[in-house]
Design an enzyme around this catalytic site. Structure first.
Site, PDB file in Angstrom:
ATOM      1  N   MET A  30      38.803 -42.415 -31.267  1.00  0.00           N
ATOM      2  CA  MET A  30      38.769 -43.664 -30.807  1.00  0.00           C
ATOM      3  C   MET A  30      39.295 -44.050 -29.673  1.00  0.00           C
ATOM      4  O   MET A  30      39.205 -44.865 -29.418  1.00  0.00           O
ATOM      5  CB  MET A  30      40.447 -44.371 -31.896  1.00  0.00           C
ATOM      6  N   LEU A  33      41.194 -41.414 -24.151  1.00  0.00           N
ATOM      7  CA  LEU A  33      41.016 -40.042 -24.587  1.00  0.00           C
ATOM      8  C   LEU A  33      42.211 -39.519 -23.405  1.00  0.00           C
ATOM      9  O   LEU A  33      42.132 -40.430 -22.345  1.00  0.00           O
ATOM     10  CB  LEU A  33      39.769 -39.604 -24.031  1.00  0.00           C
ATOM     11  N   HIS A  37      42.063 -34.889 -27.159  1.00  0.00           N
ATOM     12  CA  HIS A  37      41.042 -35.185 -27.371  1.00  0.00           C
ATOM     13  C   HIS A  37      40.035 -34.255 -26.512  1.00  0.00           C
ATOM     14  O   HIS A  37      38.810 -33.354 -26.428  1.00  0.00           O
ATOM     15  CB  HIS A  37      40.557 -36.083 -27.022  1.00  0.00           C
ATOM     16  N   GLY A 147      42.340 -32.770 -34.246  1.00  0.00           N
ATOM     17  CA  GLY A 147      43.243 -32.267 -34.121  1.00  0.00           C
ATOM     18  C   GLY A 147      44.166 -31.923 -34.809  1.00  0.00           C
ATOM     19  O   GLY A 147      44.295 -32.632 -35.989  1.00  0.00           O
ATOM     20  N   ASP A 150      47.097 -34.591 -36.208  1.00  0.00           N
ATOM     21  CA  ASP A 150      47.007 -35.670 -37.327  1.00  0.00           C
ATOM     22  C   ASP A 150      46.629 -34.821 -38.254  1.00  0.00           C
ATOM     23  O   ASP A 150      45.856 -34.384 -39.203  1.00  0.00           O
ATOM     24  CB  ASP A 150      45.600 -36.119 -37.356  1.00  0.00           C
ATOM     25  N   GLN A 153      45.991 -35.945 -41.710  1.00  0.00           N
ATOM     26  CA  GLN A 153      43.789 -36.463 -41.777  1.00  0.00           C
ATOM     27  C   GLN A 153      43.061 -34.644 -41.855  1.00  0.00           C
ATOM     28  O   GLN A 153      42.266 -34.868 -42.178  1.00  0.00           O
ATOM     29  CB  GLN A 153      44.032 -37.034 -40.304  1.00  0.00           C
ATOM     30  N   VAL A 176      48.254 -30.647 -28.342  1.00  0.00           N
ATOM     31  CA  VAL A 176      47.843 -30.047 -26.793  1.00  0.00           C
ATOM     32  C   VAL A 176      49.206 -30.813 -26.729  1.00  0.00           C
ATOM     33  O   VAL A 176      49.592 -32.246 -26.778  1.00  0.00           O
ATOM     34  CB  VAL A 176      46.927 -30.871 -26.313  1.00  0.00           C
ATOM     35  N   SER A 185      49.021 -37.598 -27.725  1.00  0.00           N
ATOM     36  CA  SER A 185      48.878 -39.189 -28.181  1.00  0.00           C
ATOM     37  C   SER A 185      48.429 -40.390 -27.371  1.00  0.00           C
ATOM     38  O   SER A 185      48.311 -40.848 -25.965  1.00  0.00           O
ATOM     39  CB  SER A 185      49.817 -39.539 -29.225  1.00  0.00           C
ATOM     40  N   SER A 186      47.165 -41.293 -27.585  1.00  0.00           N
ATOM     41  CA  SER A 186      46.443 -42.062 -26.854  1.00  0.00           C
ATOM     42  C   SER A 186      48.018 -43.595 -26.874  1.00  0.00           C
ATOM     43  O   SER A 186      47.884 -44.608 -26.343  1.00  0.00           O
ATOM     44  CB  SER A 186      45.314 -42.942 -27.585  1.00  0.00           C
TER      45      SER A 186
HETATM   46  O1  PAF Z   1      41.635 -39.219 -35.367  1.00  0.00           O
HETATM   47  C1  PAF Z   1      41.389 -40.272 -35.233  1.00  0.00           C
HETATM   48  O2  PAF Z   1      41.150 -40.333 -34.021  1.00  0.00           O
HETATM   49  C2  PAF Z   1      40.288 -40.853 -36.189  1.00  0.00           C
HETATM   50  O3  PAF Z   1      41.487 -41.368 -37.148  1.00  0.00           O
HETATM   51  C3  PAF Z   1      38.884 -40.602 -36.537  1.00  0.00           C
HETATM   52  C4  PAF Z   1      39.344 -39.324 -36.724  1.00  0.00           C
HETATM   53  C5  PAF Z   1      38.405 -40.767 -35.489  1.00  0.00           C
HETATM   54  C6  PAF Z   1      38.064 -41.324 -37.419  1.00  0.00           C
HETATM   55  O4  PAF Z   1      38.468 -43.351 -36.942  1.00  0.00           O
END
Ligand code: PAF
Length: 283
Positions: A30, A33, A37, A147, A150, A153, A176, A185-186
């Site tokens: 998203m 970065l 990332h 990563g 998450d 996820q 990281v 984290s952003s």
């Molecule tokens: O982890 C993220 O940044 C977001 O959840 C993703 C996987 C890009 C989906 O929007």
């Protein structure tokens, strides 16, 4: 690095790469970065000839009171970092490109999407799975890199990939951390200096659990109590969850085993942060 904003052009670019005999890898992001990332981009370069990075702040994975509008956005900076990291294609569509008028489809992963982060972020994983499945169809990667930060996820996306026979590899790479232990984290950008210091309570709590497990404490109730007392001692922290779950069903365990997930979500001021440790991983 080529920048693509149209879904049709992205689809055609992926097809052309494969037709030329090159494998395609995808790193979905998203934006905003950081080194976490960029480590995924480097990992993807090891596994695919052509690295596509998607940059899309996905509106349907944010709840109505979450940070969609204030989520940090700086396409130019991100593009520069990706170019340096060796990405080949930046796919940065607008919301209307991903969700044209009349878009109604959602992807649900029953039983996993409502636990842990899903309990306090209803609809979040439905939004994640929907956009990621769409990205998989547009890019058709042989490998997609995510990563470990998450963790839920990653578990859900692996399940979706298996359940729907998507035929690609999901590669999950280690968290990281900043030198003091804070997981990158952003959302760390939201923290004031005081909150930034308080946020270390997450990695501290996980570190205590790790040390206790390594000394032979396997009773999840004891480990959770230890985490709870460390988190309670930080006045700026408000705990969403501190859980120890099995990695398949994300259900609480009574006694920890290798592979179980120790996961935290904690509000520091207005910022919700997550972190985790997989039992027996180096982490
Ligand atoms: O982890 C993220 O940044 C977001 O959840 C993703 C996987 C890009 C989906 O929007």
């Amino acid at each position: 690095m080529r920048t693509i904003i149209s879904a049709a052009e992205m689809k055609a670019a992926g097809q052309a790469e494969r037709a030329a005999g090159r494998s395609v890898g995808l790193v979905p992001t998203m934006g905003a970065l950081h080194d976490g990332h960029l480590s995924l981009v480097r990992a993807c370069r090891e596994r695919a000839d052509v690295v596509v990075v998607s940059l899309f702040v996905n509106p349907i994975q944010f709840g109505p009171n979450e940070d969609f509008t204030r989520y940090p956005r700086d396409l130019e900076r991100d593009a520069g970092l990706l170019r340096e990291a060796g990405a080949h294609i930046l796919f940065a569509p607008e919301a209307a490109e991903m969700y044209p008028a009349g878009f109604r489809t959602r992807v649900e992963i029953e039983g996993l999407q409502d636990k842990l982060c899903g309990a306090s972020r209803p609809g979040h994983f439905r939004g994640v799975c929907t956009v990621v499945l769409k990205l998989f169809h547009l890019v058709e990667p042989a490998v997609a890199v995510f990563g470990q930060k998450d963790a839920q996820q990653a578990i859900i996306l692996k399940r979706m990939t298996r359940d729907l026979d998507l035929g690609l590899v999901i590669d999950v790479r280690p968290i990281v951390r900043e030198t003091d232990g804070l997981a990158m984290s952003s959302r760390n950008a939201y923290l004031s200096p005081k909150e930034r210091a308080a946020a270390l309570v997450l990695s501290r709590a996980l570190g205590e659990v790790r040390a206790a497990v390594r000394q032979g404490t396997l009773d999840a109730a004891v480990l959770k109590a230890r985490m709870a007392s460390i988190l309670a001692a930080e006045p700026l922290a408000r705990v969403d969850y501190a859980a120890i779950v099995d990695p398949e069903g994300l259900d609480p365990v009574a006694e920890v085993r290798a592979g179980d997930l120790v996961a935290l979500a904690v509000h520091i001021g207005r910022t919700r942060l997550i972190d985790n440790w997989v039992v027996d991983s180096k982490g």
